[in-house]
Design an enzyme around this catalytic site. Sequence first.
Site, short mmCIF file in Angstrom:
data_model
loop_
_atom_site.label_atom_id
_atom_site.label_comp_id
_atom_site.label_asym_id
_atom_site.label_seq_id
_atom_site.Cartn_x
_atom_site.Cartn_y
_atom_site.Cartn_z
N HIS A 58 0.83 -1.22 0.00
CA HIS A 58 0.00 0.00 0.00
C HIS A 58 0.86 1.26 0.00
CE1 HIS A 58 -3.76 -2.25 0.57
NE2 HIS A 58 -3.08 -3.00 1.40
N ASN A 131 -10.33 -3.16 1.96
CA ASN A 131 -9.95 -3.12 0.55
C ASN A 131 -11.19 -2.84 -0.29
OD1 ASN A 131 -7.15 -3.60 0.54
ND2 ASN A 131 -7.45 -5.81 0.73
#
Length: 492
Positions: A58, A131
């Site tokens: 990320h 997510n």
Amino acid sequence: MTDDLRPPTTTTDSGIPVASDEHSLTVGPGGPTVLHDAYVVQKMQHFNRERVPERVVHAKGSGAHGYFEVTEDVSQWTSASFLSGVGKRTPMFARFSTVAGELGSPDTVRDPRGFALKFYTEQGNYDLVGNNTPVFFIRDASKFSDFIHSQKRLPDTGIRSNDMQWDFWTLSPESAHQVTILMSDRGTPRTLRHMNGYSSHTYSWMNAAGERFWVKYHWKTVQGIENFTLAEADAMAGEDPDFHRRDLWGAIAAGDAPEWRLEMQVMPFEEAADYRFNPFDLTKVWPHSDYPPITIGRMVLDRNPENHFAEVEQAGFAPSNLVPGIGLSPDKMLMGRIFSYHDTHLHRIGANYEQLPVNAPKCPVHSYNKDAAMTYRHAGAQPIYAPNSYGGPKADPSKELPTWSVEAAEMGRYAYENHRDDDDFIQAGTLYRYVMKDADREHLATNIVAHASDGVTAVVQERVIRYWTNVDPDLGARVAAGLNRAQMAKAA
Ligand code: NDP
């Protein structure tokens, strides 16, 4: 120039006025630079230290501030104070990200997208680190670093490898559901505003009477789902690698604040044991027909960060940040994440990352953690140990998070026990057969073939065909035909 229009004098970081922005201190016009030009030396030293380690996953993110508003009474399920009362608003910060790519990587590549939310509640910060997909590739945290390594770069060439990705996925059949979503056009969302977010994990909620429920969070985009096709995503990666970041910023700057509706699935605590799917397995959803989503609130992102580094790069989210009324579940991936998120921020930002403005709670902090690098929250004359006789903070046993009981069992390395309908391919097959439209199915097969025909060995390709045949025989046949065609085209 009047004094008002004159720019301020450059200073050192200690606030001392500086004599030149352009010339080092030298012995004569061509002479050596002297080491005691502390201003220039320190300017270089600071520059060398400008970056903090990028997140291992990320890394590239975009963020925005906004608020969460409760639109439905949920007191029957949770006592969480920020969810109490229709109309109640809580300030929040959201960070969206790609997973595998590095800080400078293009926004539109095929990847899940992180959907990390921080709610600044009056009972401390609540972080929900999800997510844009309702499931994940694996169900046990012990495989996480292996999974991520397979998505990153080869150790010798430093190049990404589709062979490594398919090798891992086909040897880990629990990945099939998530890979189906990743390889569909949902793997290349058009913008960050046009995708859903999911807690993915199951959490627990507890009401004021102590009754417990299992819950899943679904953040539904009010903008509607929009995706790029493979060709569009690839083209945009070259045209504007920062397309998603630019789009989010631009929309908010133009007053077009994106919004998501929060829908909850709520399972009575006792139903988990006999539910047809293991409700804590992160590779599974709870079908909506079993637990219909209930709309309870909305999130609006209406303010851009003032400084990207301070607010997006230094933001630290941790699923261990739970507020009273909300707890964990026996999901083995969630258990691992409880450790790893806080740990990575300690390494990346430092022991006091929670004192930085973007991470700092907006309620009083009375912690016995003290000192360490860069701390500026100090205790004054307060006691620094517990228990103490001098009025220091005292813990409140009523604030224990919801828990669950575990049958006495031998410690060991177990797989989850399968529930009635559990297998690794069943929900991916349902998605392919009953939810996707013809165009989705066609794009899915095309995307898989494009990916698995690029640098993937024949042995792994054979497993790729078996993997998709297990999801659905028609999909397996399409992939086999596509890989065959690609092979013949290469040979010709
Ligand atoms: P439903 O028909 O009630 O729901 C299907 C869900 O699939 C909707 O939430 C929809 O989300 C989402 N969806 C639609 N098209 C796609 C796509 N191309 N790729 C991924 N998701 C899509 O069915 P069930 O609840 O019985 O679930 C059936 C299957 O749908 C599951 O096996 C799972 O693969 C998938 N799914 C289920 C979710 C759940 O929580 N139950 C959530 C997301 C997917 P939207 O409204 O945003 O279009």
